[in-house]
Scaffold this motif. Structure first.
Motif, PDB file in Angstrom:
ATOM      1  N   UNK A  80       7.216 -10.086 -10.828  1.00 20.11           N
ATOM      2  CA  UNK A  80       7.261  -9.454  -9.488  1.00 20.11           C
ATOM      3  C   UNK A  80       7.762  -7.938 -10.061  1.00 20.11           C
ATOM      4  N   UNK A  81       8.489  -7.837 -10.666  1.00 21.27           N
ATOM      5  CA  UNK A  81       9.028  -6.308 -10.790  1.00 21.27           C
ATOM      6  C   UNK A  81       7.894  -5.610 -11.483  1.00 21.27           C
ATOM      7  N   UNK A  82       6.992  -6.134 -12.243  1.00 23.41           N
ATOM      8  CA  UNK A  82       5.905  -5.298 -13.075  1.00 23.41           C
ATOM      9  C   UNK A  82       4.927  -5.051 -11.966  1.00 23.41           C
ATOM     10  N   UNK A  83       4.855  -5.797 -10.763  1.00 27.77           N
ATOM     11  CA  UNK A  83       4.004  -5.213  -9.802  1.00 27.77           C
ATOM     12  C   UNK A  83       4.282  -4.095  -8.923  1.00 27.77           C
ATOM     13  N   UNK A  84       5.428  -3.516  -9.160  1.00 28.12           N
ATOM     14  CA  UNK A  84       5.954  -2.448  -8.269  1.00 28.12           C
ATOM     15  C   UNK A  84       5.225  -1.137  -8.315  1.00 28.12           C
ATOM     16  N   UNK A  85       4.802  -0.632  -9.450  1.00 30.26           N
ATOM     17  CA  UNK A  85       3.865   0.551  -9.357  1.00 30.26           C
ATOM     18  C   UNK A  85       2.596   0.314  -8.726  1.00 30.26           C
ATOM     19  N   UNK A  86       1.933  -0.826  -9.000  1.00 28.64           N
ATOM     20  CA  UNK A  86       0.831  -0.865  -8.252  1.00 28.64           C
ATOM     21  C   UNK A  86       0.948  -1.040  -6.628  1.00 28.64           C
ATOM     22  N   UNK A  87       2.021  -1.402  -5.888  1.00 29.20           N
ATOM     23  CA  UNK A  87       2.392  -1.484  -4.687  1.00 29.20           C
ATOM     24  C   UNK A  87       2.454  -0.041  -4.201  1.00 29.20           C
ATOM     25  N   UNK A  88       3.298   0.723  -5.078  1.00 30.63           N
ATOM     26  CA  UNK A  88       3.420   2.146  -4.734  1.00 30.63           C
ATOM     27  C   UNK A  88       2.194   2.813  -4.503  1.00 30.63           C
ATOM     28  N   UNK A  89       1.161   2.449  -5.485  1.00 31.46           N
ATOM     29  CA  UNK A  89      -0.088   3.231  -5.383  1.00 31.46           C
ATOM     30  C   UNK A  89      -0.811   2.700  -4.037  1.00 31.46           C
ATOM     31  N   UNK A  90      -0.764   1.423  -3.848  1.00 26.60           N
ATOM     32  CA  UNK A  90      -1.461   0.928  -2.422  1.00 26.60           C
ATOM     33  C   UNK A  90      -1.175   1.274  -1.458  1.00 26.60           C
ATOM     34  N   UNK A  91       0.491   1.513  -1.382  1.00 25.85           N
ATOM     35  CA  UNK A  91       0.944   2.246  -0.078  1.00 25.85           C
ATOM     36  C   UNK A  91       0.567   3.519  -0.092  1.00 25.85           C
ATOM     37  N   UNK A  92       0.692   4.251  -1.156  1.00 27.79           N
ATOM     38  CA  UNK A  92      -0.020   5.856  -0.966  1.00 27.79           C
ATOM     39  C   UNK A  92      -1.423   5.911  -0.239  1.00 27.79           C
ATOM     40  N   UNK A  93      -2.222   4.886  -0.879  1.00 27.53           N
ATOM     41  CA  UNK A  93      -3.525   5.108  -0.501  1.00 27.53           C
ATOM     42  C   UNK A  93      -3.632   4.776   1.123  1.00 27.53           C
ATOM     43  N   UNK A  94      -2.824   3.620   1.585  1.00 24.21           N
ATOM     44  CA  UNK A  94      -3.043   3.327   2.890  1.00 24.21           C
ATOM     45  C   UNK A  94      -2.174   3.913   3.788  1.00 24.21           C
ATOM     46  N   UNK A  95      -1.002   4.698   3.468  1.00 26.37           N
ATOM     47  CA  UNK A  95       0.159   4.893   4.105  1.00 26.37           C
ATOM     48  C   UNK A  95       0.603   4.034   5.262  1.00 26.37           C
ATOM     49  N   UNK A  96       0.472   2.581   4.806  1.00 24.51           N
ATOM     50  CA  UNK A  96       0.806   1.514   5.616  1.00 24.51           C
ATOM     51  C   UNK A  96       2.277   0.965   4.820  1.00 24.51           C
ATOM     52  N   UNK A  97       3.114   0.920   5.768  1.00 19.00           N
ATOM     53  CA  UNK A  97       4.726   0.396   5.259  1.00 19.00           C
ATOM     54  C   UNK A  97       4.803  -0.910   4.939  1.00 19.00           C
ATOM     55  N   UNK A  98       4.137  -1.588   5.592  1.00 18.93           N
ATOM     56  CA  UNK A  98       4.195  -3.332   5.755  1.00 18.93           C
ATOM     57  C   UNK A  98       3.872  -3.891   4.501  1.00 18.93           C
TER      58      UNK A  98
END
Length: 624
Positions: free
Chosen positions: A536-554
């Protein structure tokens, strides 16, 4: 890059990293796996390596694998697709699971070296260098958010703008942008004239003293609005009779309002002096309330700061181009006359019949002023979706002026509404009143026997507000739930704080001198319980990138939930083992200082990832 390749070599991966333009191995550990997998796939099926890379996706459910190859995206002929000797899920996905032996040896040093920057656009001060990467180190973004009005209440829309805007600013900072947080106060316009009309009747200098000053201003404005309603109704009834409408608006509170605002625009010292007192009192209280939420703005701007010469230039250009025309004594833009893009945008005034500027004119000019001041790469308006039409008008007006380049760098990030909050508040609705209301709900739940989290009281308010805000999509509306606001027990915010405390305590317990001086024995972390945390920890940067693209915090909130789920298995098992007279830290035979060192590194990195995610969303970090 050399250090990373050396580490990979020590793990038995001597092959050079495949050169794929979009791969960012310095920021995303999953890209190390994706790049090599793409190279293997390309060689196996004969497709381009970039096509193979694009077919690989990460999984939000680690029970289904760490990566998945979406086979149709390999763009193979049907016959070749059917002949692949792979075990696939539903005939579409090839599931890939990481080796628990390699993962801790790669990931823990990777996270440790990057620390607070893990997941962001830079690592060790070095930009990723990937063309068209989602972040852009050194680029400038202006985030305009919150933006309450002088004299009017702090609405639920202002609250959502405040919470979402701060999240958007933090997300851009994580991706390497230089962020300017701008609070564009509604401090100019005819509503100020209406406040002045009420002030003549109900206001005084004494009422501007003390902590209740902002509430007194709002109270005066509310009384003025009540007096004004009959005149507004008469004006609405005469909407098709311009002469009658002009007659109604030439006297009474209409006339008082317009006369005061005209004095302001004309530079009248007495009018500006009174306006400035209201502005100073309001901004002082705004700042104190934002401080309680941990939010600080780089600039408190406002409609009053828009340069008159810029507004004059906007009008001159639009008149010269035949875009702005006089209709009924006002200067208007009929957007429908200017192509298909203008259909549905209506007709809007730039300057009213009394000669006063309008919100539209001031916003067009403000965009030009900011471009000149900041030379920004992007400007984001965080404003209710109900204002979408207005921002479409602003952008089209800029395009009609010949400033397509500027319009392309501006975007409106809208959001839905909040229902139910106004019924909870007593007295004038200020941000401080909202904070106090939520605080009383939270503290009231503790009086009912709910366990206290030992957080500062305002931190509990932040957690309560953020959890409600970020549990739904930004574009959706939601109802403010007092019970949920008051509920700490079982709530995500409480769970987050509890496990943060548990992991901190576990780290302290593992931090012995013997373990600190030993090389880590990572074989312990090959156990499924620990391997799942790593995955799960390895996924964090991918989640940050997806959050940046969508600007959705959920999405980030959901990720932190998954990380807590993985951590809870190990941490709760440790508590159960200690209750039974043993320790989770000696669960496996042959453990010693080397194994404790491995656990110490695991939990240190897990705590870092938790902190990074909490910081991005705006959650208070204990002890920070």
């Amino acid at each position: 890059m050399t250090a990373l390749e050396t580490r990979l070599g020590s793990l038995g991966l001597d092959a050079p990293l495949p050169q794929i333009p979009v791969v960012d191995v310095l920021r995303k550990p999953l890209d190390i796996y994706r790049a090599h997998l793409a190279s293997l796939l390309a060689a196996a099926v004969g497709c381009d390596v970039s096509v193979a890379y694009a077919a690989i996706t990460s999984s939000t459910d680690i029970t289904l694998g760490d990566l998945a190859v979406i086979l149709p995206k390999l763009k193979l002929p049907a016959a070749d697709f059917q002949s692949l000797a792979f075990e696939v899920t539903n005939g579409v996905h090839l599931r890939i699971f990481f080796s628990p032996k390699t993962l801790p040896r790669l990931l823990l040093p990777y996270i440790h070296e990057r620390g607070p920057m893990y997941g962001g656009e830079t690592c060790d001060g070095v930009e990723s260098g990937v063309p068209n990467s989602p972040g852009a180190v050194g680029r400038r973004v202006i985030v305009e958010f919150s933006s309450p009005n002088i004299g009017t209440e702090f609405t639920a829309d202002h609250l959502r703008s405040t919470l979402i805007g701060e999240f958007i600013a933090r997300t851009h900072e994580a991706m390497g942008w230089n962020v300017t947080r701008l609070n564009y106060i509604g401090d100019w316009g005819k509503h100020i004239g209406l406040l002045a009309s009420g002030w003549q009747r109900f206001g005084s200098e004494d009422s501007l003293q003390g902590s209740g000053a902002l509430g007194n201003i709002l109270d005066v404005y509310a009384k003025a609005v009540a007096l004004f309603k009959p005149e507004q109704e008469l004006s609405r009834q005469a909407k098709n009779d311009e002469a009658a409408k002009a007659e109604i608006e030439s006297k009474g509170i209409f006339a008082e309002r317009d006369a005061f605002f005209k004095k302001m625009e004309g530079g009248d010292e007495e009018a500006l002096g009174l306006w400035n007192r209201w502005r100073e009192v309001s901004i002082t209280q705004f700042k104190a309330s934002y401080d309680r939420l941990g939010i600080r703005f780089d600039e408190y701007s406002g409609e009053s700061t828009v340069k008159p010469e810029t507004m004059a230039s906007v009008e001159a250009i639009l008149k010269e181009k035949g875009v702005c025309e006089e209709i009924g004594g006002s200067w208007m833009i009929n957007f429908a006359k200017h192509g298909d893009k203008g259909k549905g945008l209506g007709t809007q005034p730039l300057r009213g019949r009394t000669g006063s500027t309008t919100y539209l004119l001031r916003d067009i000019a403000a965009a030009l002023d900011r471009d000149q001041t900041y030379s920004f790469d992007e400007m984001i308006y965080v404003v209710s979706a109900r204002q979408q039409l207005h921002f479409q008008q602003v952008l089209m007006a800029l395009e009609l002026m010949g400033r397509e380049d500027l319009a392309a760098r501006i975007r409106h990030v809208g959001f839905g509404g909040i229902q139910g909050m106004q019924t909870l508040l007593k007295g004038p609705r200020t941000l401080d009143a909202i904070i106090q209301c939520v605080k009383e709900l939270v503290l009231g739940s503790l009086d009912d026997g709910t366990e206290d989290t030992k957080m500062p009281e305002d931190a509990k308010v932040i957690v309560s507000l953020l959890v409600q805000e970020m549990s739904t999509r930004r574009t959706h509306s939601y109802t403010f739930d007092p019970k949920r606001a008051a509920s700490i027990e079982g709530d995500f915010g409480k769970r987050l704080q509890n496990y943060y405390a548990k992991i901190s305590s576990t780290i302290t317990g593992l931090q012995t001198s013997a373990a600190t001086n030993m090389e880590a024995d990572y074989s312990l972390l090959e156990d499924d319980i620990y391997a799942d945390i790593l995955r799960v920890m390895a996924q964090y940067p991918d989640v940050v990138s997806a959050t940046f693209r969508s600007l959705e915090p959920h999405g980030m909130l959901a990720y932190l939930t998954r990380l807590l789920d993985a951590l809870s298995v190990a941490l709760d098992e440790g508590e159960d083992a200690e209750a039974g007279g043993s320790s989770s830290m000696t669960r496996q035979a042959g453990e010693g200082p080397e194994a404790r060192r491995a656990q110490f590194e695991l939990y240190e990195c897990a705590k870092q990832v938790l902190e990074n995610g909490m910081r991005l969303l705006g959650f208070p970090i204990p002890g920070a």
